[in-house]
Design a protein around this motif. Sequence first.
Motif, PDB file in Angstrom:
ATOM      1  N   LEU A  13       0.084   1.573 -16.690  1.00 18.74           N
ATOM      2  CA  LEU A  13      -0.194   3.000 -16.799  1.00 18.74           C
ATOM      3  C   LEU A  13       1.096   3.743 -16.496  1.00 18.74           C
ATOM      4  CD1 LEU A  13      -0.372   4.066 -13.653  1.00 18.74           C
ATOM      5  CD2 LEU A  13      -2.687   3.278 -13.830  1.00 18.74           C
ATOM      6  N   TRP A  14       1.155   4.963 -16.915  1.00 17.84           N
ATOM      7  CA  TRP A  14       2.366   5.727 -16.633  1.00 17.84           C
ATOM      8  C   TRP A  14       1.996   7.127 -16.156  1.00 17.84           C
ATOM      9  CZ3 TRP A  14       4.483  10.258 -18.600  1.00 17.84           C
ATOM     10  CH2 TRP A  14       3.791  10.837 -19.666  1.00 17.84           C
ATOM     11  N   PHE A  15       2.950   7.765 -15.494  1.00 16.67           N
ATOM     12  CA  PHE A  15       2.747   9.140 -15.049  1.00 16.67           C
ATOM     13  C   PHE A  15       4.110   9.788 -14.826  1.00 16.67           C
ATOM     14  CE2 PHE A  15       4.041   8.223 -10.781  1.00 16.67           C
ATOM     15  CZ  PHE A  15       3.597   6.931 -10.540  1.00 16.67           C
ATOM     16  N   ARG A  16       4.065  11.083 -14.719  1.00 15.25           N
ATOM     17  CA  ARG A  16       5.275  11.831 -14.395  1.00 15.25           C
ATOM     18  C   ARG A  16       4.853  12.871 -13.370  1.00 15.25           C
ATOM     19  NH1 ARG A  16       9.960  12.905 -17.626  1.00 15.25           N
ATOM     20  NH2 ARG A  16      11.084  14.692 -16.811  1.00 15.25           N
ATOM     21  N   ALA A  17       5.139  12.593 -12.122  1.00 12.45           N
ATOM     22  CA  ALA A  17       4.692  13.480 -11.050  1.00 12.45           C
ATOM     23  C   ALA A  17       5.537  14.754 -11.045  1.00 12.45           C
ATOM     24  CB  ALA A  17       4.803  12.778  -9.707  1.00 12.45           C
ATOM     25  N   ASN A  18       4.887  15.900 -10.890  1.00 10.72           N
ATOM     26  CA  ASN A  18       5.651  17.153 -10.843  1.00 10.72           C
ATOM     27  C   ASN A  18       5.440  17.914  -9.538  1.00 10.72           C
ATOM     28  OD1 ASN A  18       3.115  18.185 -11.177  1.00 10.72           O
ATOM     29  ND2 ASN A  18       3.396  18.762 -13.321  1.00 10.72           N
ATOM     30  N   LYS A  40      -0.898   4.815  -0.449  1.00 10.57           N
ATOM     31  CA  LYS A  40      -0.284   6.134  -0.536  1.00 10.57           C
ATOM     32  C   LYS A  40       0.707   6.141  -1.688  1.00 10.57           C
ATOM     33  CE  LYS A  40       0.975   6.339   3.744  1.00 10.57           C
ATOM     34  NZ  LYS A  40       1.660   6.541   4.995  1.00 10.57           N
ATOM     35  N   LEU A  41       0.698   7.216  -2.443  1.00 10.55           N
ATOM     36  CA  LEU A  41       1.719   7.384  -3.462  1.00 10.55           C
ATOM     37  C   LEU A  41       2.566   8.577  -3.064  1.00 10.55           C
ATOM     38  CD1 LEU A  41       1.229   6.790  -7.185  1.00 10.55           C
ATOM     39  CD2 LEU A  41       2.935   8.373  -6.343  1.00 10.55           C
ATOM     40  N   LYS A  42       3.826   8.316  -2.735  1.00 11.29           N
ATOM     41  CA  LYS A  42       4.700   9.389  -2.263  1.00 11.29           C
ATOM     42  C   LYS A  42       5.638   9.822  -3.376  1.00 11.29           C
ATOM     43  CE  LYS A  42       5.017   8.067   2.578  1.00 11.29           C
ATOM     44  NZ  LYS A  42       5.898   7.459   3.567  1.00 11.29           N
ATOM     45  N   VAL A  43       5.637  11.102  -3.631  1.00  9.66           N
ATOM     46  CA  VAL A  43       6.577  11.648  -4.609  1.00  9.66           C
ATOM     47  C   VAL A  43       7.709  12.317  -3.840  1.00  9.66           C
ATOM     48  CG1 VAL A  43       6.871  13.224  -6.543  1.00  9.66           C
ATOM     49  CG2 VAL A  43       4.695  12.038  -6.229  1.00  9.66           C
ATOM     50  N   VAL A  44       8.927  11.831  -4.065  1.00 12.19           N
ATOM     51  CA  VAL A  44      10.083  12.344  -3.332  1.00 12.19           C
ATOM     52  C   VAL A  44      11.168  12.785  -4.315  1.00 12.19           C
ATOM     53  CG1 VAL A  44       9.616  10.846  -1.344  1.00 12.19           C
ATOM     54  CG2 VAL A  44      11.113  10.041  -3.160  1.00 12.19           C
ATOM     55  N   ASN A  77       0.798  -1.233   0.000  1.00 12.39           N
ATOM     56  CA  ASN A  77       0.000   0.000   0.000  1.00 12.39           C
ATOM     57  C   ASN A  77       0.827   1.278   0.000  1.00 12.39           C
ATOM     58  OD1 ASN A  77      -2.370  -1.395  -0.076  1.00 12.39           O
ATOM     59  ND2 ASN A  77      -2.653  -1.391   2.141  1.00 12.39           N
ATOM     60  N   GLU A  78       2.051   1.205  -0.476  1.00 11.84           N
ATOM     61  CA  GLU A  78       2.866   2.412  -0.556  1.00 11.84           C
ATOM     62  C   GLU A  78       3.725   2.355  -1.806  1.00 11.84           C
ATOM     63  OE1 GLU A  78       5.087   4.489   2.918  1.00 11.84           O
ATOM     64  OE2 GLU A  78       6.606   3.419   1.769  1.00 11.84           O
ATOM     65  N   VAL A  79       3.536   3.344  -2.676  1.00  8.97           N
ATOM     66  CA  VAL A  79       4.377   3.454  -3.859  1.00  8.97           C
ATOM     67  C   VAL A  79       5.200   4.725  -3.698  1.00  8.97           C
ATOM     68  CG1 VAL A  79       4.418   3.549  -6.381  1.00  8.97           C
ATOM     69  CG2 VAL A  79       2.511   2.420  -5.229  1.00  8.97           C
ATOM     70  N   VAL A  80       6.499   4.603  -3.787  1.00 11.57           N
ATOM     71  CA  VAL A  80       7.361   5.785  -3.690  1.00 11.57           C
ATOM     72  C   VAL A  80       8.025   5.995  -5.040  1.00 11.57           C
ATOM     73  CG1 VAL A  80       9.365   6.795  -2.555  1.00 11.57           C
ATOM     74  CG2 VAL A  80       7.725   5.464  -1.223  1.00 11.57           C
ATOM     75  N   VAL A  81       7.920   7.205  -5.565  1.00 16.88           N
ATOM     76  CA  VAL A  81       8.508   7.488  -6.874  1.00 16.88           C
ATOM     77  C   VAL A  81       9.258   8.815  -6.834  1.00 16.88           C
ATOM     78  CG1 VAL A  81       6.665   6.279  -8.109  1.00 16.88           C
ATOM     79  CG2 VAL A  81       6.464   8.721  -7.699  1.00 16.88           C
ATOM     80  N   PRO A  82      10.272   8.951  -7.704  1.00 14.11           N
ATOM     81  CA  PRO A  82      10.986  10.225  -7.767  1.00 14.11           C
ATOM     82  C   PRO A  82      10.181  11.257  -8.580  1.00 14.11           C
ATOM     83  CG  PRO A  82      12.031   8.607  -9.201  1.00 14.11           C
ATOM     84  CD  PRO A  82      10.875   7.918  -8.563  1.00 14.11           C
ATOM     85  N   ILE A  83      10.385  12.507  -8.245  1.00 13.32           N
ATOM     86  CA  ILE A  83       9.702  13.595  -8.953  1.00 13.32           C
ATOM     87  C   ILE A  83      10.311  13.764 -10.345  1.00 13.32           C
ATOM     88  CG2 ILE A  83      11.241  15.405  -8.069  1.00 13.32           C
ATOM     89  CD1 ILE A  83       8.701  17.166  -7.790  1.00 13.32           C
ATOM     90  N   ASP A  84       9.526  14.314 -11.277  1.00 15.05           N
ATOM     91  CA  ASP A  84       9.986  14.605 -12.647  1.00 15.05           C
ATOM     92  C   ASP A  84      10.623  13.406 -13.342  1.00 15.05           C
ATOM     93  OD1 ASP A  84       9.075  17.207 -12.501  1.00 15.05           O
ATOM     94  OD2 ASP A  84      10.944  17.922 -11.612  1.00 15.05           O
ATOM     95  N   GLN A  85      10.041  12.264 -13.162  1.00 15.36           N
ATOM     96  CA  GLN A  85      10.590  11.055 -13.792  1.00 15.36           C
ATOM     97  C   GLN A  85       9.398  10.246 -14.323  1.00 15.36           C
ATOM     98  OE1 GLN A  85      13.711   8.571 -13.226  1.00 15.36           O
ATOM     99  NE2 GLN A  85      12.404   7.447 -14.639  1.00 15.36           N
ATOM    100  N   ASP A  86       9.535   9.751 -15.557  1.00 15.59           N
ATOM    101  CA  ASP A  86       8.485   8.894 -16.095  1.00 15.59           C
ATOM    102  C   ASP A  86       8.463   7.587 -15.324  1.00 15.59           C
ATOM    103  OD1 ASP A  86       7.973  10.807 -17.946  1.00 15.59           O
ATOM    104  OD2 ASP A  86       9.143   9.875 -19.545  1.00 15.59           O
TER     105      ASP A  86
END
Length: 318
Positions: free
Chosen positions: A170-175, A198-202, A128-137
């Motif tokens: 699916l894809w996204f690019r968090a900003n 939770k999806l955390k953008v770090v 239940n937790e996805v952590v992704v870097p900002i500005d990255q596909d």
Amino acid sequence: MMWFNIAKAQSFMPTQATEIAKQVDNLYGFLLITSLIACVLVIGGMIYFVWKYRRRTPNDKTAYISHNTFLEFLWSFIPLVIFLAVFVWGWYIYHEMRSMPKNALEINVLGKQWAWEVEYKNGYKTVNEVVVPIDQDVKLILSSNDVIHSFFVPSFRIKQDAVPGRYTALWFRANKLGEFHIFCTEYCGTSHSGMIGKLKVVSREDFDKYLEVGQEERNLPLAKKGEKLFAVKACASCHSVNSPATMVGPSLFQKFGHEEEMNDGTKIKFDENYIRESILEPNKHVVKGFQGGIMPTFQGQINENELNALVEYIKELK
Ligand code: CUA
């Protein structure tokens, strides 16, 4: 900026944390405003004509009009142009949403009754937790363990079914940095409503650190994981672990396997179940000589794996 951005300006829309989110909202705003204008024109026109051509005397006759080419052209042509524009506009956004970028960071997400299991390329797994870097596909590869689930992140305006027996993506690019909700939007059984993540953008650095720490933790023995958690959850500020000395709470030193006397005179064996219960329902039984109501419950704050680690750690406090 643009006049149809009114939908975005309203607080009823979730935060926009991707570029796509903005585009979706713009189109949505356009649809909303044009529908509103059409609604006012049609309903307003109807009310106006009902009033204007109302019957005044019993012999009232309205002029007979067979047609009006110009008007008919207008009300056919203008909607046609709007519909075509919406089609092209929507197709463009859809195409962008569905074209997976190359070199995206891939993360596997498995839906199951009733949680999202997340697995990174290095094998690190979370729930239940996805952590992704900002500005990255980022490309999420979805599958399901049992029934159809649907992965939805409102702030990203993305949604995709997770189907058993096949992969979807699916894809996204968090900003935007921050924490965003993940919901399951396909009814999947009793606890469907609790299937929330939770999806955390770090930042890039924090992401690398997160994976590194995760990897290290994965390789730790269970009791060691428990020891770390014991520190992280601040258990040590109330429970001593290396001497029988009591602090705010009872000592956990060399307790495992022995009997513990409760305030109500009963005796309970200090075993795995007792530890588990004491963490999840700390005030169900109160150890003799202590006050109840002090320790907070950790129900919902730690998962089963963490619970196992804590039990293992406390078990080994010899
Ligand atoms: Cu999973 Cu609803």
